[in-house]
Design a protein around this motif. Structure first.
Motif, PDB file in Angstrom:
ATOM      1  N   ASP A 263      -7.786  37.023  -9.091  1.00  0.00           N
ATOM      2  CA  ASP A 263      -8.669  36.909 -10.400  1.00  0.00           C
ATOM      3  C   ASP A 263      -9.600  35.902 -10.089  1.00  0.00           C
ATOM      4  O   ASP A 263     -10.766  36.110 -10.673  1.00  0.00           O
ATOM      5  N   GLU A 264      -9.460  35.048  -9.420  1.00  0.00           N
ATOM      6  CA  GLU A 264     -10.358  33.917  -9.379  1.00  0.00           C
ATOM      7  C   GLU A 264     -11.855  34.574  -8.594  1.00  0.00           C
ATOM      8  O   GLU A 264     -13.012  34.024  -9.035  1.00  0.00           O
ATOM      9  N   THR A 265     -11.536  35.091  -7.490  1.00  0.00           N
ATOM     10  CA  THR A 265     -12.546  35.639  -6.728  1.00  0.00           C
ATOM     11  C   THR A 265     -13.335  36.844  -7.516  1.00  0.00           C
ATOM     12  O   THR A 265     -14.367  37.316  -7.253  1.00  0.00           O
ATOM     13  N   GLY A 266     -12.814  37.482  -8.496  1.00  0.00           N
ATOM     14  CA  GLY A 266     -13.373  38.025  -9.605  1.00  0.00           C
ATOM     15  C   GLY A 266     -14.384  37.546 -10.501  1.00  0.00           C
ATOM     16  O   GLY A 266     -15.286  38.091 -10.918  1.00  0.00           O
ATOM     17  N   TRP A 267     -14.596  36.356 -10.677  1.00  0.00           N
ATOM     18  CA  TRP A 267     -15.522  35.500 -11.224  1.00  0.00           C
ATOM     19  C   TRP A 267     -16.618  35.154 -10.274  1.00  0.00           C
ATOM     20  O   TRP A 267     -16.412  34.561  -9.238  1.00  0.00           O
ATOM     21  N   VAL A 268     -17.725  35.877 -10.531  1.00  0.00           N
ATOM     22  CA  VAL A 268     -18.899  35.811  -9.594  1.00  0.00           C
ATOM     23  C   VAL A 268     -19.247  34.509  -9.101  1.00  0.00           C
ATOM     24  O   VAL A 268     -19.805  34.167  -8.007  1.00  0.00           O
ATOM     25  N   ASP A 269     -19.551  33.587 -10.250  1.00  0.00           N
ATOM     26  CA  ASP A 269     -19.804  32.127 -10.056  1.00  0.00           C
ATOM     27  C   ASP A 269     -18.882  31.542  -9.317  1.00  0.00           C
ATOM     28  O   ASP A 269     -19.311  30.632  -8.401  1.00  0.00           O
ATOM     29  N   ILE A 270     -17.720  31.698  -9.306  1.00  0.00           N
ATOM     30  CA  ILE A 270     -16.543  31.022  -8.510  1.00  0.00           C
ATOM     31  C   ILE A 270     -16.650  31.644  -7.025  1.00  0.00           C
ATOM     32  O   ILE A 270     -16.856  30.862  -5.830  1.00  0.00           O
ATOM     33  N   ALA A 271     -16.814  32.825  -6.699  1.00  0.00           N
ATOM     34  CA  ALA A 271     -17.028  33.291  -5.439  1.00  0.00           C
ATOM     35  C   ALA A 271     -18.251  32.888  -4.798  1.00  0.00           C
ATOM     36  O   ALA A 271     -18.306  32.429  -3.442  1.00  0.00           O
ATOM     37  N   ALA A 272     -19.570  32.638  -5.699  1.00  0.00           N
ATOM     38  CA  ALA A 272     -20.559  32.026  -5.050  1.00  0.00           C
ATOM     39  C   ALA A 272     -20.537  30.737  -4.670  1.00  0.00           C
ATOM     40  O   ALA A 272     -20.962  30.303  -3.672  1.00  0.00           O
ATOM     41  N   TYR A 273     -19.795  29.909  -5.568  1.00  0.00           N
ATOM     42  CA  TYR A 273     -19.708  28.509  -5.367  1.00  0.00           C
ATOM     43  C   TYR A 273     -18.897  28.372  -3.817  1.00  0.00           C
ATOM     44  O   TYR A 273     -19.320  27.599  -3.319  1.00  0.00           O
ATOM     45  N   ALA A 274     -17.899  29.042  -3.906  1.00  0.00           N
ATOM     46  CA  ALA A 274     -17.011  28.922  -2.568  1.00  0.00           C
ATOM     47  C   ALA A 274     -17.750  29.462  -1.513  1.00  0.00           C
ATOM     48  O   ALA A 274     -17.601  28.661  -0.397  1.00  0.00           O
ATOM     49  N   ALA A 275     -18.398  30.156  -1.449  1.00  0.00           N
ATOM     50  CA  ALA A 275     -19.442  30.679  -0.374  1.00  0.00           C
ATOM     51  C   ALA A 275     -20.404  29.562   0.067  1.00  0.00           C
ATOM     52  O   ALA A 275     -20.562  29.628   1.388  1.00  0.00           O
ATOM     53  N   LYS A 276     -21.088  29.071  -0.807  1.00  0.00           N
ATOM     54  CA  LYS A 276     -22.029  28.116  -0.554  1.00  0.00           C
ATOM     55  C   LYS A 276     -21.441  26.984  -0.026  1.00  0.00           C
ATOM     56  O   LYS A 276     -21.937  26.208   0.874  1.00  0.00           O
ATOM     57  N   THR A 277     -20.305  26.574  -0.561  1.00  0.00           N
ATOM     58  CA  THR A 277     -19.598  25.189   0.004  1.00  0.00           C
ATOM     59  C   THR A 277     -19.038  25.618   1.489  1.00  0.00           C
ATOM     60  O   THR A 277     -19.278  24.774   2.361  1.00  0.00           O
ATOM     61  N   LEU A 278     -18.430  26.520   1.752  1.00  0.00           N
ATOM     62  CA  LEU A 278     -18.031  27.118   3.144  1.00  0.00           C
ATOM     63  C   LEU A 278     -19.271  27.252   4.059  1.00  0.00           C
ATOM     64  O   LEU A 278     -19.105  26.745   5.281  1.00  0.00           O
ATOM     65  N   ASN A 279     -20.337  27.543   3.556  1.00  0.00           N
ATOM     66  CA  ASN A 279     -21.231  27.749   4.425  1.00  0.00           C
ATOM     67  C   ASN A 279     -21.880  26.298   5.154  1.00  0.00           C
ATOM     68  O   ASN A 279     -22.363  26.510   6.091  1.00  0.00           O
ATOM     69  N   LYS A 280     -21.543  25.235   4.573  1.00  0.00           N
ATOM     70  CA  LYS A 280     -21.849  23.787   4.853  1.00  0.00           C
ATOM     71  C   LYS A 280     -21.302  23.751   6.292  1.00  0.00           C
ATOM     72  O   LYS A 280     -21.788  22.990   6.968  1.00  0.00           O
ATOM     73  N   SER A 281     -20.128  24.571   6.582  1.00  0.00           N
ATOM     74  CA  SER A 281     -19.479  24.122   7.820  1.00  0.00           C
ATOM     75  C   SER A 281     -20.539  24.740   9.052  1.00  0.00           C
ATOM     76  O   SER A 281     -20.349  24.349  10.167  1.00  0.00           O
ATOM     77  N   GLY A 282     -21.188  25.629   8.661  1.00  0.00           N
ATOM     78  CA  GLY A 282     -22.345  26.498   9.714  1.00  0.00           C
ATOM     79  C   GLY A 282     -21.470  27.305  10.413  1.00  0.00           C
ATOM     80  O   GLY A 282     -22.360  28.004  11.266  1.00  0.00           O
TER      81      GLY A 282
END
Length: 470
Positions: A263-282
């Motif tokens: 259910d958490e990843t069904g929240w678009v704002d949470i999914a987007a935040y997680a993606a942005k944060t993980l992206n910092k790893s490059g």
């Protein structure tokens, strides 16, 4: 001398079981431990007798009043905020025939039903005796006739007794934990369970509560509706930065397309935040399923060689993150910038390839006659990098090399070679990119010029693949 204290309870909470009442006693003991900084509480059980012992200041009659506990209201990380849980617990014990004896240095306390002063009504009273242990430290609540299963149920409602939940990350709003082995998720408020979730990725301990949640927790601490805590859960996740939390979230985003996500990843704002944060790893690149389906074999190979992990996200999530995360454009740009050609010298071409390559001379003469431009080098490479649109081409005008570079495989066909070379000359002389009106105008002008020159010579031009996308 015995003293009766009217608890003002005539009917007790019918929906509470013994485990809920035990929960309240444990909660009070844990709060006292936190407030006084004393050693850990002790809970023991033997032959139906349960002891719940803290080492705080000791229970007094004032703790049976229903007024707000100001000390608890201003303190943080406490389970209880109102002085009503103890009274409710005692009422439930009495209804279920559980014997209650409370010891502190101030008094020894038991329960009885007695007439309410001045009224013909029977209510539950606390009976205060002289203290049996006048020098004891803290409070010992003794429950007789308790089932061990009820004690275990009560303890399971507290985070402190769930050692199988691993802490993943702490934030100002609360903490993120793993789930139990069966995948069940639990929501805690300052360490006490307030709800369970069947389709959550994590368990949570909320340590900072908003007004809505405080109101919902006024008395009832079990089975709160999600609306009471969902915004706080989102705030917890939006303040997480660890890969222990972000990577499972992002990995689960790919399940959204099949409906198998948590259910958490069904929240678009949470999914987007997680993606942005993980992206910092490059080390990741994000793409939608439709974009992935449109990749050519060459592009798939380039993506694989990038070394980045492909994360599939929905269109809604991609729309929120595409400008701040690694996309296929990132990969293609890096590929083009770091690409090294595998040039082939003319002398190493086959006889047929040389014959095709020799068309460079008449074609460049035509271009020079029309545009009076210095002709760049014409080079052959085993491989060709992608163009600015992410497509692997047959040829390319590369300003960095100051050369038109054509893939060796194109030399198999004179018509294709001529078409690719003319196409790249159009890029060279115009400076325009593919799929632009300006480039199409220049290419059309160039083709018209070639036709007119061949007509003057009395030659019929052959059909060449000038209009393919190279």
């Amino acid at each position: 001398m015995d003293n009766l204290f009217d608890l003002n309870i005539e009917k007790v909470l019918e929906h509470w079981g013994v485990e809920h009442a035990i929960r309240e006693i444990i909660a009070n003991a844990l709060d006292e431990m936190t407030l006084t900084g004393t050693k850990e509480i002790e809970i023991s059980y033997s032959d139906g007798v349960c002891h719940i012992r803290d080492y705080g200041r000791g229970l007094q009659y004032i703790h049976f009043t229903q007024n707000e506990n100001k000390e608890k209201l201003v303190a943080t990380n406490l389970i209880g905020k109102f002085g009503v849980g103890l009274k409710d617990a005692l009422g439930v014990f009495y209804r279920n025939h559980i014997g209650v004896t409370i010891h502190s240095k101030y008094s020894t306390i038991s329960l009885t039903m007695a007439e309410k002063a001045g009224f013909d009504i029977q209510t539950l009273h606390a009976v205060f005796f002289e203290p049996k242990y006048p020098t004891m430290v803290g409070t010992d609540v003794v429950l007789t006739g308790v089932k061990q299963a009820d004690l275990q149920k009560a303890k399971s409602m507290f985070l402190v007794f769930n050692s199988d939940l691993e802490l993943l990350e702490k934030t100002n709003y609360g903490e993120v934990y793993t789930n139990k082995g069966d995948g069940k998720s639990f929501i805690y408020a300052n360490g006490v369970q307030i709800a369970s979730e069947d389709n959550f990725l994590f368990s949570y301990n909320i340590t900072s509560m908003n007004a809505q949640m405080k109101k919902a927790l006024n008395r009832e601490r079990s089975n709160l509706g999600r609306t009471a805590y969902s915004e706080t859960i989102k705030n917890i996740l939006k303040n997480c930065v660890s890969t222990k939390v972000m990577r499972p979230l992002v990995a689960d985003i790919g399940n959204v397309m099949t409906g198998a996500n948590k259910d958490e990843t069904g929240w678009v704002d949470i999914a987007a935040y997680a993606a942005k944060t993980l992206n910092k790893s490059g080390n990741v690149v994000f793409m939608t399923p439709s974009e992935r389906a449109q990749l050519t074999n060459d592009q798939v190979e380039i993506l694989a060689h990038s070394g980045r992990e492909l994360i599939m996200v929905t269109d809604a999530v991609f729309g929120k993150i595409s400008d701040v995360v690694n996309t296929f454009k990132t990969v293609s740009d890096e590929y083009r910038q770091g690409y090294k050609y595998r040039f082939i010298e003319y002398k190493n071409l086959t006889g047929d390839e040389k014959e095709t390559f020799d068309l460079v001379t008449p074609i460049t003469e035509l271009v020079n006659k029309k545009y009076r431009r210095k002709i760049p080098s014409i080079k052959i490479s085993e491989t060709i990098r992608m163009d600015e649109f992410g497509f692997v081409t047959h040829g390319i005008w590369d300003p960095a090399e100051n050369a038109i570079i054509i893939k060796r495989s194109i030399l198999k066909s004179k018509e294709t070679f001529a078409g690719v070379l003319m196409h790249e000359f159009a890029h060279y002389v115009s400076g325009y990119a593919d799929n632009t009106r300006d480039f199409e105008n220049v290419l059309t002008e160039m083709l018209g010029f070639v036709y007119s020159e061949l007509s003057i010579k009395g030659e019929k031009p052959k059909k060449v693949g000038l209009f393919k996308r190279w």
